[in-house]
Scaffold this active site. Structure first.
Site, PDB file in Angstrom:
ATOM      1  N   ASP A  24       0.864  -1.169   0.000  1.00 31.45           N
ATOM      2  CA  ASP A  24       0.000   0.000   0.000  1.00 31.45           C
ATOM      3  C   ASP A  24       0.912   1.234   0.000  1.00 31.45           C
ATOM      4  OD1 ASP A  24      -2.441   1.549   0.424  1.00 31.45           O
ATOM      5  OD2 ASP A  24      -1.693   1.814   2.466  1.00 31.45           O
TER       6      ASP A  24
ATOM      7  N   ASP B 164      -0.276   5.178   0.909  1.00 26.55           N
ATOM      8  CA  ASP B 164      -0.582   6.128   1.982  1.00 26.55           C
ATOM      9  C   ASP B 164      -0.725   5.405   3.316  1.00 26.55           C
ATOM     10  OD1 ASP B 164      -1.595   8.848   0.443  1.00 26.55           O
ATOM     11  OD2 ASP B 164      -1.996   7.021  -0.690  1.00 26.55           O
TER      12      ASP B 164
ATOM     13  N   ASP C 179      -1.539  -0.770   5.977  1.00 24.92           N
ATOM     14  CA  ASP C 179      -1.787  -0.174   7.290  1.00 24.92           C
ATOM     15  C   ASP C 179      -3.245  -0.220   7.709  1.00 24.92           C
ATOM     16  OD1 ASP C 179      -2.260   1.803   5.141  1.00 24.92           O
ATOM     17  OD2 ASP C 179      -2.820   3.109   6.801  1.00 24.92           O
TER      18      ASP C 179
END
Length: 221
Positions: A14, A16, A177
């Site tokens: 990922d 961001d 995240d």
């Protein structure tokens, strides 16, 4: 080498909240949109909770919060266009890399693993941000939230990546995240690894039961 990497040939990251802290730039663009509409600014704390489902959803959440009700379709579309304009002027002005990112990507690439990027951020913003930090050389394939009809938590982007490199999902790892990353990875048959420092709508990412959790990406290598 972290045990999660055993027999892993491809790693999807990922962006961001995993590789970069982009909330300062995202919040600045959101607040520009709200300012144009004579609405109060959202600020970074709120935007941190809203990130993860793509730009249009971010704008929808910001407008809903400011208006006290969901925006009209036309207002949302106009707000989304203005957000893309403001964010696109300099998407990396305040953005920073998280600790351990460069070391981890260098070591994983040197070890022969295929590295890919699967983000819900619009594709147009990926290249300038990666180039700003010298990360573009690491990734063999990048997918944005608008690269396919589906985006995370749908498994389609991850399945596309695995098929592109002709690899079984069982030899692939999703690193992210948020619960969207873990859900997409699990549904695609990838192993899943979470970092706790990013954006997960105010919830601990370990609640999503990733296969492993690390404090920084440097722990991978």
């Amino acid at each position: 080498m972290h045990p999660i990497l055993k027999d892993i040939r491809l790693i999807s990251f990922d962006l961001d909240g995993t590789l970069i802290d982009s909330v300062p730039d995202l919040a600045a663009a959101v607040d520009k949109v709200l300012e144009e509409l004579d609405l109060p600014p959202a600020g970074e704390v709120k935007v941190t909770r809203w990130v993860g489902n793509g730009a249009q959803k971010l704008v929808e959440r910001a407008l809903t919060d400011a208006l006290g009700e969901p925006p009209e379709v036309e207002s949302l579309e106009a707000g989304h266009r203005r957000f893309l304009y403001h964010y696109g002027r300099d998407p990396g002005a305040r953005t920073r890399l998280y600790p351990g990112v460069c070391e981890a990507l260098d070591a994983l690439q040197a070890g022969g693993r295929i590295l890919t990027l699967v983000t819900n951020k619009p594709y147009a913003f990926i290249e300038p941000i990666l180039a700003q930090f010298g990360l573009e050389r690491h990734f063999a394939l990048c997918l944005g939230g608008d690269s396919l009809p589906q985006k995370k938590p749908d498994p389609a982007p991850l399945l596309h990546v695995a098929a592109h490199f002709d690899l079984p999902p069982s030899t692939c790892l999703m690193v992210g995240d948020s619960r969207h990353d873990i859900a997409a990875g699990r549904a695609a048959g990838f192993r899943t690894l979470a970092v706790p420092y990013g954006y997960n709508h105010g919830e601990p990412v370990q609640n999503s039961l990733p296969d492993a959790l690390i404090e920084t990406l440097k722990e991978l290598v």
